[in-house]
Scaffold this active site. Structure first.
Site, short mmCIF file in Angstrom:
data_model
loop_
_atom_site.label_atom_id
_atom_site.label_comp_id
_atom_site.label_asym_id
_atom_site.label_seq_id
_atom_site.Cartn_x
_atom_site.Cartn_y
_atom_site.Cartn_z
N GLU A 1 -15.97 -7.51 -52.98
CA GLU A 1 -15.15 -6.30 -53.16
C GLU A 1 -13.69 -6.66 -53.37
OE1 GLU A 1 -14.54 -3.76 -54.70
OE2 GLU A 1 -16.09 -2.55 -53.74
N ASP B 1 -18.26 0.00 -56.83
CA ASP B 1 -17.76 1.35 -57.09
C ASP B 1 -18.37 1.94 -58.36
OD1 ASP B 1 -16.59 -0.23 -58.96
OD2 ASP B 1 -14.52 0.23 -58.40
O1 AHR Z 1 -14.94 -6.94 -56.56
C1 AHR Z 1 -15.01 -6.64 -57.92
C2 AHR Z 1 -15.18 -5.16 -58.16
O2 AHR Z 1 -14.02 -4.47 -57.79
C3 AHR Z 1 -16.23 -4.45 -57.36
O3 AHR Z 1 -17.55 -4.66 -57.80
C4 AHR Z 1 -15.84 -3.04 -57.57
O4 AHR Z 1 -16.27 -2.19 -56.55
C5 AHR Z 1 -14.32 -3.09 -57.67
O5 AHR Z 1 -13.90 -2.43 -58.81
#
Ligand code: AHR
Ligand code: AHR
Length: 518
Positions: free
Chosen positions: A241, A315
Site C-alpha cells: 500500500e 483501492d
Molecule cells: O501501493 C500501490 C497502490 O497504491 C495500491 O495498490 C493502491 O491501493 C494505491 O493506489
C-alpha cells in the site's frame, strides 16, 4: 460447494503422507535431480498443510490445488442467454475440464464470473466493486482470452486488461494485522505493463487506500513509480500500500531481477518484521530469493485487513494488465523449503503455450483473411479500404488488381507488444500495420510508441463461432477484430459502440485463413 466437509476429512487423512513426500521432495531438490513426475499424491495446498502453513484461500482456473479437491474451479457466464456453468477438474485433484467451457461458450462470448476458493473457506473471487481509485464493478475477464496447456490438457487462465478485476472483501481465515501469511501466483511473464496494479493477495476490505501496511499482495509488472529491480522488468514485487517494494528500500533494489518467463512463479511471504520475495520459471528449476529480510521503514507493523484482490490495486486501481493461472494464500510463514516443494509441484504441471489447431498466423507467414459471416464469404480483410488508411472488408479475386491483392495480404510479425501474439503488416510495401484507434481499425506506420505496439497487437484464438480463428485485442482483451458494415473495428459482444452489436457478433469476429492473395 457441498463437497467441502467431505474434502476436509479426506485432506486430514493425507497429512501424514504429505509430510513424508515433502521430505522426499526436499531431497530431490537438494540433489539437483529432475522434478518429480505428475503422479503427485499431493498438490500445493497439501504441501502447505503438511508444513503447518495451510492454504486459507486457493484459486485456480487450471487445476485442483489439493489432491482431494473435486469441487468447481470457476464459473463462466455466456452472453447469449445470460446463463452460467461451473468448470470442474477432469478428475479429483486434476486439471480443469476446458471442454465444458468450449462447448458452453460456442457461438457466444463468455466471461469468468467467479473463481472458487478450494480451501473450504468460501473465499471466492467475484467482480471487484468500485473503490477509491475507480468506479466499479470492474469488467470481468474474457473466459477464452488465456488458453494454455497444463499436464498436456487445454486450460484457461485469467487474462486481466484495462478495467478488469476480482475481489472478495468478506473473507474467512485470511491473515489480518501483523499476522504472518504466504502467497504465490503462477503468472504469464510476458503479459504485464507499467500501470497500477496487477496484484494478487491481501488488501483492504473497504476498497480504499487505508494507508501504509494495510495490504500485502504480490505485484507483477514494470511500474517503476515506487519500486523496481535490475533490467527493464517485469519484477516480482510486494504491494504493501502506497508502495510496490522490490526489497527493503523504496525504489531500486539490486537483488530483484527482471523475471519474465512465459510461465512465472511469484511468491511473497510476510511475517512480523520479516518478509521475502521468491521468483522463478514455473516450468523448470528452483526459485531465486529476490529478497528476504526486514520490513521497509514505515511498514514494520503491518495492518493487513484480509480482503483478497486479483488484477487490481488495494483501492481498485484497475489500469494494469496480467494473466493469472493459479495462486494461494496461506496462514503462517511458509519456509523456503516449503516454497521449494511447492515450486517443484508447479514445475511438474508442465505449463505450456496453447495455439489453436492449424494456426497459420506464425511469424513470417503471409496470409489473407476471409470473413465467415454469410453476407461476406468472398470478402477479405483489406487495408486502405474503404478509404486510405482504413481497414475493411473487400471482395478480392484472382483477377483483382495487384494493388488490391497486396492490400488484402498480411505479413505476420511477432506481436509488437508481445511476441506470443501477432501484428499484421500489410504486404503493400508501406510497412504499415493494422492498429485500432478509438476501437476502429487503421493501417498506420509504427511510430515506436508503447501505445502503438499495444494497439497493433492481436492474439489469434480459436474462432468465436467454434471454428476458424478470432483475433483478440491485446490491450482490450474482451474485444476482437470485427467487421461491421464492411468496416474493421475491435468489438465486444454487446458493448457501447454500434459495432459492438450482439447480432452477428460471433460470426463477424470469426475469420478463415486463406492462401496469400498476393
Ligand atoms: O501501493 C500501490 C497502490 O497504491 C495500491 O495498490 C493502491 O491501493 C494505491 O493506489
Ligand atoms: O482503440 C481504442 C483506443 O483508442 C486505443 O487503445 C488508443 O490508441 C485510442 O485512444
Amino acid at each position: 460447494m457441498t463437497a467441502r466437509p467431505r474434502l476436509r476429512q479426506r485432506r486430514r487423512g493425507l497429512l501424514a503422507l504429505a509430510a513424508t513426500v515433502t521430505l522426499a521432495l526436499g531431497g530431490l531438490l537438494a540433489s539437483g535431480a529432475s522434478s518429480p513426475s505428475r503422479a503427485a499424491t499431493q498438490e500445493p495446498c497439501d504441501i502447505y498443510a503438511a508444513a503447518s502453513t495451510p492454504c486459507v484461500a486457493a484459486h485456480s482456473t487450471t487445476r485442483a490445488l489439493y489432491a482431494a479437491y473435486d469441487g468447481p474451479l470457476y464459473q463462466v457466464k455466456r452472453f447469449s442467454d445470460d446463463t452460467t456453468t461451473d468448470i470442474y477438474p477432469l478428475t479429483t485433484g486434476g486439471y480443469a475440464n476446458a471442454a465444458t467451457q468450449d462447448s458452453f461458450c460456442a457461438n457466444t462470448y463468455c466471461e469468468i464470473t467467479e473463481i472458487f476458493d478450494q480451501s473450504g473457506n468460501g473465499n471466492n473471487l467475484t467482480d471487484a466493486p468500485a473503490g477509491g481509485a475507480d468506479t466499479g464493478p470492474d469488467i470481468l475477464a474474457n473466459a477464452a482470452a488465456a488458453p494454455a496447456t497444463a499436464g498436456g490438457h487445454k486450460v484457461y487462465g485469467v487474462n486481466i486488461s484495462l478495467g478488469m478485476g476480482y475481489r472478495d472483501d468478506s473473507t474467512k481465515g485470511i491473515s489480518t494485522g501483523n499476522a504472518s501469511e504466504g502467497e504465490y501466483a503462477v503468472l504469464d511473464g510476458s503479459h504485464f505493463d507499467n500501470d497500477c496494479c496487477f496484484d494478487y493477495g491481501n488488501a483492504e476490505t473497504n476498497n480504499d487506500d487505508d494507508g501504509d501496511g494495510t495490504m500485502e499482495a504480490i505485484n507483477f509488472g514494470d511500474e517503476t513509480t515506487w519500486g523496481y529491480g535490475t533490467g527493464s522488468g517485469p519484477w516480482i514485487m510486494a504491494d504493501l500500500e502506497n508502495g510496490l517494494f522490490s526489497g527493503v528500500n523504496a525504489g531500486y533494489n539490486s537483488n530483484d531481477p527482471t523475471t519474465d518467463y512465459r510461465f512465472t512463479t511469484a511468491m511473497l511471504t510476510g511475517g512480523a518484521n520479516e518478509w521475502a520475495l521468491y521468483g522463478g520459471n514455473a516450468d523448470s528449476g528452483s526459485l531465486a530469493t529476490d529478497y528476504s529480510g526486514a520490513r521497509p521503514s514505515g511498514y514494520t507493523t503491518m495492518k493487513k485487513q484480509g480482503a483478497i484482490i486479483l488484477g487490481i490495486g488495494g483501492d481498485n486501481s484497475d489500469n494494469a494488465a496480467g494473466t493469472f493461472y493459479e495462486g494461494v494464500m496461506t496462514s503462517g510463514y511458509p519456509t523456503a523449503a516449503t516454497e521449494a516443494s511447492v515450486q517443484a509441484n508447479i514445475v511438474s504441471v508442465g505449463y505450456a503455450n496453447y495455439t489453436p489447431a492449424g494456426d497459420p498466423f506464425t511469424s513470417g507467414a503471409e496470409v489473407s483473411i476471409k470473413a465467415t459471416t454469410p453476407c461476406c464469404t468472398s470478402d477479405y480483410i483489406t487495408g486502405d479500404y474503404p478509404s486510405s488508411d482504413e481497414v475493411g472488408l473487400d471482395a478480392v479475386t484472382s483477377s483483382s488488381s495487384t494493388t488490391l491483392k497486396e492490400d488484402a495480404t498480411w505479413i505476420i510479425k511477432p506481436g509488437l507488444a508481445n511476441s506470443n501474439c501477432v501484428s499484421f503488416e500489410t504486404a503493400n510495401g508501406s510497412g504499415d500495420y493494422i492498429r485500432h484507434y478509438d476501437f476502429e481499425l487503421y493501417l498506420e506506420p509504427n511510430d515506436g510508441t508503447t501505445q502503438f505496439a499495444l494497439d497493433a497487437t492481436f492474439c489469434p484464438r480459436a474462432g468465436n463461432s467454434g471454428s476458424n480463428f478470432s483475433f483478440m485485442s491485446y490491450n482490450y482483451s474482451a474485444q476482437y477484430i470485427r467487421h461491421y458494415n464492411y468496416i474493421g473495428y475491435v468489438a465486444s459482444d454487446g458493448g457501447s459502440n454500434t459495432w459492438d452489436a450482439s447480432s452477428l457478433w460471433y460470426e463477424d469476429t470469426t475469420f478463415a485463413s486463406a492462401s496469400a492473395l498476393y
